[in-house]
Design a protein around this motif. Structure first.
Motif, short mmCIF file in Angstrom:
data_model
loop_
_atom_site.label_atom_id
_atom_site.label_comp_id
_atom_site.label_asym_id
_atom_site.label_seq_id
_atom_site.Cartn_x
_atom_site.Cartn_y
_atom_site.Cartn_z
N UNK A 24 0.88 -1.03 -0.10
CA UNK A 24 0.04 0.00 -0.10
C UNK A 24 0.89 1.25 0.15
N UNK A 25 0.35 2.21 -0.61
CA UNK A 25 1.10 3.63 -0.65
C UNK A 25 1.20 4.16 0.82
N UNK A 26 2.19 5.07 0.90
CA UNK A 26 2.46 5.44 2.23
C UNK A 26 1.30 6.37 2.87
N UNK A 27 0.80 6.92 1.93
CA UNK A 27 -0.77 7.74 2.29
C UNK A 27 -1.87 6.87 2.59
N UNK A 28 -2.23 5.93 1.98
CA UNK A 28 -3.02 5.01 2.24
C UNK A 28 -2.97 4.04 3.82
N UNK A 29 -1.61 3.65 3.99
CA UNK A 29 -1.36 2.93 5.02
C UNK A 29 -1.32 3.89 6.37
N UNK A 30 -0.65 5.14 6.02
CA UNK A 30 -0.69 6.19 7.24
C UNK A 30 -2.40 6.58 7.24
N UNK A 31 -3.01 6.58 6.33
CA UNK A 31 -4.47 7.02 6.53
C UNK A 31 -5.30 5.95 7.44
N UNK A 32 -5.08 4.61 6.97
CA UNK A 32 -6.06 3.60 7.72
C UNK A 32 -5.40 3.50 9.05
N UNK A 33 -4.04 3.58 9.38
CA UNK A 33 -3.62 3.48 10.72
C UNK A 33 -4.09 4.65 11.69
N UNK A 34 -3.91 5.86 11.01
CA UNK A 34 -4.35 7.04 11.82
C UNK A 34 -5.71 7.26 12.11
N UNK A 35 -6.75 6.45 10.96
CA UNK A 35 -8.08 6.39 11.40
C UNK A 35 -8.48 5.36 12.44
N UNK A 36 -7.86 4.28 12.23
CA UNK A 36 -8.14 3.16 13.28
C UNK A 36 -7.82 3.14 14.56
N UNK A 37 -6.49 3.35 14.69
CA UNK A 37 -5.68 3.23 15.87
C UNK A 37 -6.47 4.14 16.99
N UNK A 38 -6.64 5.22 16.90
CA UNK A 38 -7.19 5.76 18.15
C UNK A 38 -8.49 5.40 18.29
#
Length: 185
Positions: A89-103
């Motif tokens: 996954x692109x860094x934008x997609x990976x980072x978006x998924x992680x920063x959306x779900x983790x909190x």
């Protein structure tokens, strides 16, 4: 605990993973599984590196569970890297998924652990599961005990702050309430 954590990830994975066109559908389940694994491994890593105070602060609910929280930052960064590496996954997609779900997932986990009417997550079980051995779990509990004695949290006057005191504080949120009193909120 891992199964309950996976259920939370599945609950919050809809919009961030399943409805995300940047993640191929054949990877949805694996991405959700990787998210569960990363959260669990991240919490274990923090515990093993002496992050007992960070974890106590997280589970007490005294620090915001958002991108400013060091626990959220560490797990988000770990998951983002893992998603990019394992699924391309692109860094934008990976980072978006992680920063959306983790909190969202950590907030739900903390709220469930603090809710005396929800037995699906118990703070002592979480600490035991992520610490992996009695030494680390007792180290976290020792930190809680050390500061708890200073703040008069020994509810049963046995000379230590432990799970029995958390149970006595059940009306104020169990161990979450104990941690809240311990860390001043």
């Amino acid at each position: 605990m891992f199964e309950q954590l996976t259920q939370l990830v599945q609950q919050y994975g809809g919009s961030a993973v399943v409805n995300n066109s940047a993640i191929p559908n054949e990877h949805n389940e694996a991405v959700i599984s990787e998210t569960s694994t990363s959260i669990f491994a991240g919490l274990q890593k923090i515990a093993s590196e002496g992050g007992g105070e960070q974890l106590a602060s997280l589970f007490s609910g005294n620090s915001p569970i958002d991108s400013s929280n060091p626990v959220v930052q560490q797990i988000t960064q770990q998951l983002s890297g893992s998603l990019g590496e394992k699924f391309g996954l692109s860094s934008d997609t990976s980072s978006g998924v992680a920063s959306s779900m983790i909190p969202q997932i950590l907030s739900s986990l903390v709220n469930k652990a603090k809710d005396p009417n929800d037995s699906s997550f118990q703070i002592s079980d979480i600490i035991g599961a992520i610490s992996g051995n009695g030494g680390q779990a007792s180290g976290i509990m020792e930190t809680i005990n050390k500061y708890g004695m200073q703040f008069g949290l020994d509810q049963n006057a046995d000379g230590k702050v432990d799970v029995a005191d958390a149970m006595a504080l059940g009306k104020s949120g169990g161990l979450g309430g104990l941690l809240g009193k311990l860390f001043g909120k």
